[in-house]
Design a protein around this motif. Structure first.
Motif, PDB file in Angstrom:
ATOM      1  N   THR A  36       0.831  -1.206   0.000  1.00  0.00           N
ATOM      2  CA  THR A  36       0.000   0.000   0.000  1.00  0.00           C
ATOM      3  C   THR A  36       0.867   1.258   0.000  1.00  0.00           C
ATOM      4  OG1 THR A  36      -0.198  -0.182   2.409  1.00  0.00           O
ATOM      5  CG2 THR A  36      -1.987  -1.088   1.081  1.00  0.00           C
ATOM      6  N   THR A  37       2.133   1.107  -0.388  1.00  0.00           N
ATOM      7  CA  THR A  37       3.021   2.256  -0.622  1.00  0.00           C
ATOM      8  C   THR A  37       3.779   2.005  -1.924  1.00  0.00           C
ATOM      9  OG1 THR A  37       5.107   1.449   0.365  1.00  0.00           O
ATOM     10  CG2 THR A  37       3.425   2.314   1.880  1.00  0.00           C
ATOM     11  N   GLY A  38       4.430   3.059  -2.411  1.00  0.00           N
ATOM     12  CA  GLY A  38       5.311   2.896  -3.559  1.00  0.00           C
ATOM     13  C   GLY A  38       6.586   2.175  -3.159  1.00  0.00           C
ATOM     14  N   PHE A  39       7.517   2.087  -4.099  1.00  0.00           N
ATOM     15  CA  PHE A  39       8.735   1.308  -3.886  1.00  0.00           C
ATOM     16  C   PHE A  39       9.947   2.211  -3.704  1.00  0.00           C
ATOM     17  CE2 PHE A  39       5.979  -1.262  -6.688  1.00  0.00           C
ATOM     18  CZ  PHE A  39       5.745  -2.331  -5.829  1.00  0.00           C
ATOM     19  N   GLY A  40      10.888   1.747  -2.887  1.00  0.00           N
ATOM     20  CA  GLY A  40      12.146   2.449  -2.696  1.00  0.00           C
ATOM     21  C   GLY A  40      11.952   3.865  -2.214  1.00  0.00           C
ATOM     22  N   ASP A  41      12.572   4.828  -2.916  1.00  0.00           N
ATOM     23  CA  ASP A  41      12.457   6.229  -2.530  1.00  0.00           C
ATOM     24  C   ASP A  41      11.021   6.738  -2.653  1.00  0.00           C
ATOM     25  OD1 ASP A  41      13.753   8.890  -1.962  1.00  0.00           O
ATOM     26  OD2 ASP A  41      12.906   9.321  -3.954  1.00  0.00           O
ATOM     27  N   SER A  42      10.177   5.981  -3.360  1.00  0.00           N
ATOM     28  CA  SER A  42       8.774   6.370  -3.532  1.00  0.00           C
ATOM     29  C   SER A  42       7.871   5.769  -2.463  1.00  0.00           C
ATOM     30  CB  SER A  42       8.279   5.925  -4.921  1.00  0.00           C
ATOM     31  OG  SER A  42       9.090   6.456  -5.946  1.00  0.00           O
ATOM     32  N   SER A  43       8.458   5.283  -1.373  1.00  0.00           N
ATOM     33  CA  SER A  43       7.660   4.611  -0.347  1.00  0.00           C
ATOM     34  C   SER A  43       6.768   5.563   0.435  1.00  0.00           C
ATOM     35  CB  SER A  43       8.568   3.851   0.625  1.00  0.00           C
ATOM     36  OG  SER A  43       9.456   4.737   1.277  1.00  0.00           O
ATOM     37  N   ASP A  44       6.947   6.892   0.247  1.00  0.00           N
ATOM     38  CA  ASP A  44       6.063   7.837   0.927  1.00  0.00           C
ATOM     39  C   ASP A  44       4.743   8.016   0.177  1.00  0.00           C
ATOM     40  OD1 ASP A  44       7.261   9.076  -1.221  1.00  0.00           O
ATOM     41  OD2 ASP A  44       7.546  10.997  -0.223  1.00  0.00           O
ATOM     42  N   ARG A  45       4.634   7.403  -0.991  1.00  0.00           N
ATOM     43  CA  ARG A  45       3.390   7.480  -1.746  1.00  0.00           C
ATOM     44  C   ARG A  45       2.432   6.404  -1.260  1.00  0.00           C
ATOM     45  NH1 ARG A  45       5.804   7.717  -7.934  1.00  0.00           N
ATOM     46  NH2 ARG A  45       7.171   9.530  -7.633  1.00  0.00           N
ATOM     47  N   ARG A  46       1.227   6.790  -0.921  1.00  0.00           N
ATOM     48  CA  ARG A  46       0.225   5.826  -0.470  1.00  0.00           C
ATOM     49  C   ARG A  46      -0.529   5.248  -1.663  1.00  0.00           C
ATOM     50  NH1 ARG A  46      -1.501   5.868   4.791  1.00  0.00           N
ATOM     51  NH2 ARG A  46      -2.641   4.023   4.085  1.00  0.00           N
ATOM     52  N   ILE A  47      -0.795   3.951  -1.591  1.00  0.00           N
ATOM     53  CA  ILE A  47      -1.537   3.236  -2.634  1.00  0.00           C
ATOM     54  C   ILE A  47      -2.787   2.660  -1.991  1.00  0.00           C
ATOM     55  CG2 ILE A  47      -1.435   1.405  -4.369  1.00  0.00           C
ATOM     56  CD1 ILE A  47       0.650   3.618  -4.798  1.00  0.00           C
ATOM     57  N   SER A  48      -3.923   2.846  -2.645  1.00  0.00           N
ATOM     58  CA  SER A  48      -5.161   2.308  -2.083  1.00  0.00           C
ATOM     59  C   SER A  48      -5.182   0.794  -2.210  1.00  0.00           C
ATOM     60  CB  SER A  48      -6.372   2.901  -2.805  1.00  0.00           C
ATOM     61  OG  SER A  48      -6.436   2.412  -4.138  1.00  0.00           O
ATOM     62  N   ALA A  49      -5.951   0.140  -1.336  1.00  0.00           N
ATOM     63  CA  ALA A  49      -6.073  -1.315  -1.388  1.00  0.00           C
ATOM     64  C   ALA A  49      -6.596  -1.774  -2.733  1.00  0.00           C
ATOM     65  CB  ALA A  49      -6.990  -1.800  -0.265  1.00  0.00           C
ATOM     66  N   GLY A  50      -7.434  -0.946  -3.369  1.00  0.00           N
ATOM     67  CA  GLY A  50      -7.986  -1.313  -4.664  1.00  0.00           C
ATOM     68  C   GLY A  50      -6.957  -1.367  -5.781  1.00  0.00           C
ATOM     69  N   HIS A  51      -5.815  -0.732  -5.567  1.00  0.00           N
ATOM     70  CA  HIS A  51      -4.765  -0.724  -6.584  1.00  0.00           C
ATOM     71  C   HIS A  51      -3.569  -1.590  -6.187  1.00  0.00           C
ATOM     72  CE1 HIS A  51      -6.819   3.097  -7.853  1.00  0.00           C
ATOM     73  NE2 HIS A  51      -6.604   2.518  -9.039  1.00  0.00           N
ATOM     74  N   ALA A  52      -3.695  -2.347  -5.110  1.00  0.00           N
ATOM     75  CA  ALA A  52      -2.552  -3.113  -4.602  1.00  0.00           C
ATOM     76  C   ALA A  52      -2.092  -4.177  -5.599  1.00  0.00           C
ATOM     77  CB  ALA A  52      -2.893  -3.754  -3.263  1.00  0.00           C
ATOM     78  N   ARG A  53      -3.039  -4.824  -6.283  1.00  0.00           N
ATOM     79  CA  ARG A  53      -2.650  -5.822  -7.284  1.00  0.00           C
ATOM     80  C   ARG A  53      -1.986  -5.160  -8.493  1.00  0.00           C
ATOM     81  NH1 ARG A  53      -7.289  -7.686  -5.087  1.00  0.00           N
ATOM     82  NH2 ARG A  53      -7.277  -9.859  -4.300  1.00  0.00           N
ATOM     83  N   GLU A  54      -2.580  -4.064  -8.947  1.00  0.00           N
ATOM     84  CA  GLU A  54      -2.013  -3.358 -10.089  1.00  0.00           C
ATOM     85  C   GLU A  54      -0.597  -2.875  -9.788  1.00  0.00           C
ATOM     86  OE1 GLU A  54      -1.518  -1.503 -13.788  1.00  0.00           O
ATOM     87  OE2 GLU A  54      -2.892  -3.070 -13.099  1.00  0.00           O
ATOM     88  N   LEU A  55      -0.344  -2.508  -8.541  1.00  0.00           N
ATOM     89  CA  LEU A  55       0.995  -2.057  -8.153  1.00  0.00           C
ATOM     90  C   LEU A  55       2.031  -3.137  -8.411  1.00  0.00           C
ATOM     91  CD1 LEU A  55       2.709   0.190  -6.758  1.00  0.00           C
ATOM     92  CD2 LEU A  55       2.267  -1.016  -4.593  1.00  0.00           C
TER      93      LEU A  55
END
Length: 532
Positions: free
Chosen positions: A71-90
């Motif tokens: 539910t976050t981005g990767f690496g340096d982008s980990s401060d970005r929140r990802i909704s549960a609905g997009h967790a698979r797409e991530l």
């Protein structure tokens, strides 16, 4: 099997059982090179751990709890929140943007080793993946479907992200794979093999790419090859002693077992003693006229260099085995206490240093064999052998003086050795800050392992050229006077003839090199000589 392809494993082949804890280097080799079948353990504790850690991921995702890479981005982008609905797409996006590897595809045996090790890492139950994902990885192996993994692109920090993305893509039916001897779209190969691609669940894409399986696969194969090279070096040392009518005294047990008992040195000297048993060419004790009282360092000190390789293989094997049976991604799930841990097990520091050290020891042994060859072809040092091991012709023969024997082979050997030695620079010294300074200390483990593989290939060629020259020298001395080394001489001569008059020898090198790599050349010698 060849080093370049892997057929589907026979249904009745011996199984290598993946349980996350007991996979050995030898099992990795047999699956990677010989297509031995493999399966995920059905022991209840393993299945339970997988199910519980997967349940942890689902619960945290549904609650939209901040969870790295889910539910976050990767690496340096980990401060970005990802909704549960997009967790698979991530997870799909992760695999997609990492598809940027460069260079030629690694040999299938490397991709297969990486696939098996990644499955074993995930089977520990700390990574939050379904058993079905692990089973599909093993199905790829058993069906002979091999991801095409570009060799270059990993800094060995957040694991082998780019190389392992090609493994993850194959699981999802994307990119290209090798199947039935041809490059095919992954989706088509899966369909032909009767397999279905998976849509990755939250965390599963990250679990596949965020680990050290690529560098560790390279390392496991390198360990096996280095062990074989050490035995070859002991064989060529023994033959060098024989064809130069050298002393056996430097290999006596007192010198090594009693006076300086490094385990590898002890092993190497014991191997040489066993190989010289019953030799009618080697000598011991006082010398007659015209003979110095000590042989050159490359002969009498050989166990002090090949022994270093034996010892390096020993401790590197321990490190690589631990890496094979570890959880190497992030975050990790403790299903017993229900906790999530962020860490750095994806860092390949141990593999990197192990490969840097192994590469140095291998290059040193290549240099040892090259120095021995230089003595054998030079009539100033070869104790009566003809220059360049030219087959002697009767006095007055019209072809006398035209042949140059192993002169060209020694030139090639020197070139290969120089290249091997020049590649010994440690890659661990080249950490690079990358990924917006999030990955500001990296291992370079994959590059170190690839470089070690390259140096091993060079050293094998050095050893084969040296061996061919030694067999020629033995022909000149009288092969019936050889000790246990006569077994190797006989195998070489059954495959390639001696050199009576000059001819190209490139095919001889390839023939004996394949014998070495297939195991046919040195089969049984580890038991005869006691090598580890």
């Amino acid at each position: 099997m060849s080093r370049h392809d892997a057929a589907p494993a026979p249904a009745d082949a011996v199984l290598v059982v993946v349980d996350g804890e007991h996979l050995t280097i030898d099992e990795v080799v047999t699956v990677a090179r010989h297509a031995t079948r493999t399966a995920l353990s059905d022991l209840p504790p393993i299945r339970h751990a997988l199910r519980r850690s997967r349940d942890q991921v689902r619960a945290l995702t549904d609650e939209e709890t901040p969870l790295y890479g889910v539910t976050t981005g990767f690496g340096d982008s980990s401060d970005r929140r990802i909704s549960a609905g997009h967790a698979r797409e991530l997870q799909a996006r992760l695999i997609r943007f990492l598809g940027c590897g460069t260079g030629d595809a690694v040999p299938p045996e490397v991709a297969r080793a990486a696939t098996l090790i990644r499955a074993n890492n995930l089977a520990r139950g700390h990574s939050g993946v379904r058993p079905e994902l692990i089973e599909l990885l093993l199905d790829l192996l058993n069906s002979g479907i091999t991801p095409l993994i570009p060799a270059e692109g990993s800094v060995g920090a957040s694991g082998d992200l780019v190389p392992l993305s090609y493994l993850a893509a194959a699981v999802t039916g994307e990119r290209k794979v090798l199947y039935r001897g041809a490059v095919r779209p992954a989706a088509r190969a899966l369909e032909e093999a009767g397999l279905r691609p998976l849509t990755l669940e939250p965390k599963e894409g990250l679990a596949l790419v965020n680990g050290t399986a690529y560098m560790t696969g390279l390392a496991a194969l390198a360990v096996a090859d280095a062990r074989r090279l050490a035995l070859l070096s002991d064989v060529t040392t023994a033959l060098t002693v024989e064809v130069l009518r050298g002393l056996t005294d430097p290999f006596d047990a007192f010198v090594h077992d009693v006076a300086k008992p490094h385990p590898g040195q002890v092993t190497s000297a014991a191997n040489v003693r066993a190989l010289l048993r019953s030799s009618g060419l080697s000598t011991s004790g006082p010398f007659g006229s015209g003979r110095t009282i000590q042989d050159k360092y490359s002969i009498r000190c050989a166990p002090h260099f090949t022994g270093v390789l034996w010892d390096t293989v020993s401790w590197v094997s321990r490190w690589v085995t631990i890496e094979i049976n570890s959880s190497t991604d992030n975050p990790l799930f403790d299903h017993v206490r229900g906790e999530v841990w962020a860490g750095g097990n994806f860092a390949g520091g141990h593999v990197a240093l192990a490969m840097d050290t192994l590469r140095t020891a291998v290059a040193s042994v290549a240099d040892l064999m090259d120095r021995q060859l230089a003595l054998v072809v030079d009539d100033k040092f070869s104790q009566g052998l003809p220059p360049n091991l030219v087959f002697p012709l009767p006095e007055g023969h019209p072809g006398q003086g035209l042949d140059h024997g192993f002169k060209g082979m020694q030139l090639v050997c020197s070139s290969l050795t120089a290249e091997a030695l020049s590649s010994a620079m440690p890659l661990t010294a080249f950490s690079r800050s990358t990924e917006c300074h999030n990955q500001d200390k990296v291992s370079m483990g994959a590059t170190a392992a690839r470089r070690t593989r390259d140096v091993l290939a060079l050293a094998e060629k050095v050893g084969v050229i040296h061996l061919l020259a030694l067999c020629q020298a033995a022909d000149l001395r009288g092969p019936h006077r050889l000790g246990t080394t006569g077994l190797v001489h006989g195998r070489v001569r059954a495959a390639v003839p001696g050199v009576v008059t000059d001819r190209p020898m490139d095919e001889d090198v390839e023939t004996v090199l394949e014998m070495l790599r297939s195991g046919a050349l040195l089969a049984g010698l580890d038991e005869i000589a006691g090598g580890r």
